[in-house]
Design an enzyme around this catalytic site. Structure first.
Site, PDB file in Angstrom:
ATOM      1  N   SER A   1       0.127 -23.174  13.789  1.00  0.00           N
ATOM      2  CA  SER A   1       0.922 -23.431  14.581  1.00  0.00           C
ATOM      3  C   SER A   1       0.570 -24.533  15.726  1.00  0.00           C
ATOM      4  CB  SER A   1       1.981 -22.343  15.325  1.00  0.00           C
ATOM      5  OG  SER A   1       1.122 -21.641  16.251  1.00  0.00           O
TER       6      SER A   1
ATOM      7  N   ARG B   1     -24.084 -19.184   5.310  1.00  0.00           N
ATOM      8  CA  ARG B   1     -23.384 -20.183   6.097  1.00  0.00           C
ATOM      9  C   ARG B   1     -23.821 -21.721   6.188  1.00  0.00           C
ATOM     10  NH1 ARG B   1     -19.794 -16.988   9.123  1.00  0.00           N
ATOM     11  NH2 ARG B   1     -20.265 -14.837   9.586  1.00  0.00           N
TER      12      ARG B   1
ATOM     13  N   MET C   1     -11.033 -19.107  11.646  1.00  0.00           N
ATOM     14  CA  MET C   1     -11.863 -17.887  11.873  1.00  0.00           C
ATOM     15  C   MET C   1     -13.219 -17.699  11.098  1.00  0.00           C
ATOM     16  SD  MET C   1      -9.729 -16.507  13.792  1.00  0.00           S
ATOM     17  CE  MET C   1     -10.087 -14.867  13.846  1.00  0.00           C
ATOM     18  N   ARG C   2     -14.094 -18.727  11.383  1.00  0.00           N
ATOM     19  CA  ARG C   2     -15.329 -18.611  10.838  1.00  0.00           C
ATOM     20  C   ARG C   2     -16.314 -18.980  11.872  1.00  0.00           C
ATOM     21  NH1 ARG C   2     -15.905 -15.966   7.014  1.00  0.00           N
ATOM     22  NH2 ARG C   2     -17.830 -16.540   6.319  1.00  0.00           N
TER      23      ARG C   2
ATOM     24  N   LEU D   1     -19.511 -20.915  13.286  1.00  0.00           N
ATOM     25  CA  LEU D   1     -20.180 -22.167  12.707  1.00  0.00           C
ATOM     26  C   LEU D   1     -21.827 -22.204  12.999  1.00  0.00           C
ATOM     27  CD1 LEU D   1     -17.379 -24.594  13.637  1.00  0.00           C
ATOM     28  CD2 LEU D   1     -18.117 -24.054  11.377  1.00  0.00           C
TER      29      LEU D   1
ATOM     30  N   ASN E   1     -11.845 -26.575  20.513  1.00  0.00           N
ATOM     31  CA  ASN E   1     -11.368 -25.266  20.008  1.00  0.00           C
ATOM     32  C   ASN E   1     -10.467 -24.711  20.863  1.00  0.00           C
ATOM     33  OD1 ASN E   1     -11.205 -22.968  18.390  1.00  0.00           O
ATOM     34  ND2 ASN E   1     -12.376 -21.767  20.220  1.00  0.00           N
TER      35      ASN E   1
ATOM     36  N   HIS F   1      -8.563 -21.063  22.591  1.00  0.00           N
ATOM     37  CA  HIS F   1      -8.806 -19.984  22.631  1.00  0.00           C
ATOM     38  C   HIS F   1      -7.647 -19.166  23.431  1.00  0.00           C
ATOM     39  CE1 HIS F   1     -10.925 -16.088  22.593  1.00  0.00           C
ATOM     40  NE2 HIS F   1     -10.810 -15.953  23.731  1.00  0.00           N
TER      41      HIS F   1
ATOM     42  N   GLU G   1     -22.800 -20.726  20.795  1.00  0.00           N
ATOM     43  CA  GLU G   1     -22.221 -19.563  21.194  1.00  0.00           C
ATOM     44  C   GLU G   1     -20.610 -19.319  21.287  1.00  0.00           C
ATOM     45  OE1 GLU G   1     -22.140 -16.777  25.298  1.00  0.00           O
ATOM     46  OE2 GLU G   1     -23.556 -18.395  25.401  1.00  0.00           O
TER      47      GLU G   1
HETATM   48  C1  GRF Z   1      -4.067 -19.139  18.190  1.00  0.00           C
HETATM   49  O1  GRF Z   1      -3.722 -18.145  19.284  1.00  0.00           O
HETATM   50  C2  GRF Z   1      -5.580 -19.711  18.911  1.00  0.00           C
HETATM   51  O2  GRF Z   1      -5.563 -19.858  20.297  1.00  0.00           O
HETATM   52  C3  GRF Z   1      -6.300 -18.848  18.313  1.00  0.00           C
HETATM   53  O3  GRF Z   1      -5.830 -18.339  16.931  1.00  0.00           O
HETATM   54  C4  GRF Z   1      -4.438 -18.655  16.945  1.00  0.00           C
HETATM   55  C5  GRF Z   1      -4.332 -19.595  16.010  1.00  0.00           C
HETATM   56  O4  GRF Z   1      -2.514 -19.809  15.776  1.00  0.00           O
HETATM   57  N1  GRF Z   1      -7.801 -19.381  18.317  1.00  0.00           N
HETATM   58  P1  GRF Z   1      -2.183 -20.849  14.969  1.00  0.00           P
HETATM   59  O5  GRF Z   1      -2.494 -20.829  13.567  1.00  0.00           O
HETATM   60  O6  GRF Z   1      -2.540 -22.333  15.662  1.00  0.00           O
HETATM   61  O7  GRF Z   1      -0.778 -20.550  14.686  1.00  0.00           O
END
Ligand code: GRF
Length: 217
Positions: free
Chosen positions: A15, A68, A93-94, A96, A110, A112, A146
């Site tokens: 999204s 990796r 979700m990896r 780096l 990124n 978060h 980190e």
């Molecule tokens: C989001 O909440 C983002 O902040 C986190 O993972 C989620 C990814 O959601 N890192 P989407 O795939 O962008 O919908």
């Protein structure tokens, strides 16, 4: 000025990727989404990107086992092939390797779902509720070796309600994410963000309050 070529790296629904694609439809936006890359062949976001006519690549981490560095070399090859200037991690979700991160220093962002440096890692909404946090939100930052660290480019704040559940809170934070990620990418693509002593300066001054959204404030 030519538009920066951006790769969005995803692992799932995408999204935030969709929000970046939407923002970049405006020809005045300083970046174009030139590539969407996923480490999972089944990521729902890939379909969204293809439907928007954007090039996609899959670098399946499963094929690389525990290596990796080899995975990151394959990522780098895809980014080079598509002549990428900036990278946006969006639910990627990896972890780096420091070498790869170093190659993209101050050129990789990124998002978060928490107000960093609070609640690094996963399950941020659940942990914010359990901690009784009164405010929560999302952060866009430059990526450093980190995890969930690095200079903050933009933050968006939401109030935590007494009756919030993980679902209601995450939905409000996600709305904020979709606002601040295009904003942060725009600032970086315009060359307006500089890092000094580990902190971002925008147009030479610390990140202004206007980069934060406090609904109703
Ligand atoms: C989001 O909440 C983002 O902040 C986190 O993972 C989620 C990814 O959601 N890192 P989407 O795939 O962008 O919908």
């Amino acid at each position: 000025m030519s538009r920066k070529r951006v790769a969005v790296l995803i692992s799932g629904r995408g999204s935030n990727m969709a929000a970046l694609i939407e923002a970049a439809k405006d020809q005045n936006y300083p970046a174009e989404i030139a590539l969407v890359l996923s480490n999972r062949p089944d990521a729902a976001g890939l379909g969204v990107a293809r439907a928007a006519g954007i090039a996609t690549e899959v670098v399946d981490h499963g094929a690389f086992g525990k290596d990796r560095a080899a995975f990151d070399r394959a990522l780098q090859a895809a980014l080079t092939k598509h002549r990428i200037d900036l990278v946006c991690l969006a639910g990627f979700m990896r972890l780096l390797t420091p070498g790869f991160v170093g190659q993209w220093r101050e050129r990789m962002l990124n998002i978060h779902p928490a107000l960093l440096p609070a609640f690094k890692g996963v399950d941020t909404h659940k942990r914010a509720l359990a901690a009784g946090a009164k405010v929560h939100g999302a952060t866009v930052h430059f990526v450093v070796a980190e995890m969930d660290s690095g200079p903050i480019i933009a933050q968006g704040v939401v109030a935590v309600h007494d009756d919030d559940t993980e679902d209601t809170l995450s939905a409000r934070v996600l709305e904020v994410e979709h606002h601040i990620y295009p904003l942060a990418l725009k600032l970086v693509a315009q060359g307006r963000v500089r890092v000094a002593d580990g902190r971002c300066l925008i147009d030479g001054v610390p990140v202004p309050d206007s980069a934060s959204l406090v609904p109703g404030a």
